[in-house]
Design an enzyme around this catalytic site. Structure first.
Site, PDB file in Angstrom:
ATOM      1  N   ASP A 110     -16.243  -0.030 -26.640  1.00 21.98           N
ATOM      2  CA  ASP A 110     -17.611   0.472 -26.829  1.00 21.98           C
ATOM      3  C   ASP A 110     -18.097   0.127 -28.231  1.00 21.98           C
ATOM      4  O   ASP A 110     -17.296  -0.068 -29.140  1.00 21.98           O
ATOM      5  CB  ASP A 110     -17.641   1.996 -26.699  1.00 21.98           C
TER       6      ASP A 110
HETATM    7  N1  URA Z   1     -12.089   4.030 -23.732  1.00 19.24           N
HETATM    8  C1  URA Z   1     -13.336   4.338 -24.133  1.00 19.24           C
HETATM    9  O1  URA Z   1     -13.879   5.395 -23.777  1.00 19.24           O
HETATM   10  N2  URA Z   1     -13.983   3.478 -24.918  1.00 19.24           N
HETATM   11  C2  URA Z   1     -13.435   2.325 -25.376  1.00 19.24           C
HETATM   12  O2  URA Z   1     -14.076   1.581 -26.124  1.00 19.24           O
HETATM   13  C3  URA Z   1     -12.147   2.019 -24.951  1.00 19.24           C
HETATM   14  C4  URA Z   1     -11.490   2.891 -24.125  1.00 19.24           C
END
Ligand code: URA
Length: 249
Positions: A110
């Site tokens: 993310d």
């Molecule tokens: N899980 C998440 O919620 N976000 C990420 O970026 C990676 C794993």
């Protein structure tokens, strides 16, 4: 052959990147009818070619397969794991040098997640690392918005119900609690969209910080934020044979 996308290049560029001549050379070969794409002679140097799918030949001979590349990047906060953002935000490609071969991220982090991201041009390798069947463990450090009880951490361990189904059992280790927040480490073997954030939300809390610290046997230690390094042949080998537990606890 397809419209412009990140794994696409114009035909003249594909030839020049194959290291057999300049772009001008490539244009003259194409003009002379010496270049075919998927068996068909193409005389337009501006044709978009999908470098992962289309078969390009010069005088009937296929171009040499591009060298496989494997990079490990320490993604900082606020960088997107995409090639180009229509809103002009920073992407992980802003942190990398131009490479001869197109490389792409193995899965996504993310925008606000930091930590390890592998980039490669090896589709089979990427599919292996991303596939839930391979069970390659990915470890994250989490700062939760609240204090979490042992029961709540157990729920993460045992598998928690999400909108897209229950999660697999996870390894969870409490690191410490501050006055208002729990810090813990979680290792999952899936890689669903926003999985860790959604797991914590299912407990009624939020993720305030998320750092991916380990993928299979590869750890973040030694890599500075925003920097990258090549994975060694041995590391690539270990990653593809690494569905055995690499966790320390
Ligand atoms: N899980 C998440 O919620 N976000 C990420 O970026 C990676 C794993």
């Amino acid at each position: 052959m397809r419209a412009a996308q990140h794994n696409s290049k114009t035909l003249d560029r594909v030839l020049s990147k194959a290291g057999i001549g300049s772009r001008t050379d490539a244009r003259s070969w194409i003009g002379a009818g010496r270049v075919a794409v998927n068996g068909k002679i193409i005389q337009s140097p501006d044709l978009w070619v999908d470098v992962t799918r289309d078969r390009v030949t010069l005088d009937g001979r296929p171009l040499a397969a591009p060298q496989k590349r494997y990079l490990l990047l320490y993604k900082p906060k606020a960088y997107l794991t995409t090639y180009k953002d229509p809103e002009g935000r920073k992407t992980v490609y802003d942190l990398l040098p131009e490479t001869a071969e197109w490389i792409f991220p193995v899965g996504r982090l993310d925008q606000d997640t930091t930590g390890l991201l592998i980039m490669t041009n090896d589709t089979d390798f990427a599919n292996y690392i991303m596939s839930p069947e391979s069970k390659v463990p990915k470890t994250y450090l989490v700062k939760a918005s609240t204090l979490l009880t042992d029961d709540q951490l157990d729920r993460l361990r045992n598998g928690i119900e999400l909108a897209d189904g229950p999660t697999r059992p996870a390894a969870v280790k409490r690191i410490r609690d501050s006055a208002r927040h729990s810090f813990f480490e979680i290792t999952i073997t899936e890689g669903r969209n926003r999985q860790v954030r959604r797991m914590v939300e299912a407990l009624g809390a939020k993720v305030l910080k998320l750092v991916r610290t380990q993928i299979g046997p590869i750890e973040i230690a030694g890599l500075e934020i925003g920097k990258h390094r090549a994975l060694t042949t041995e590391e690539v080998r270990m990653l593809t044979g690494s569905n055995a537990s690499t966790r320390k606890s």
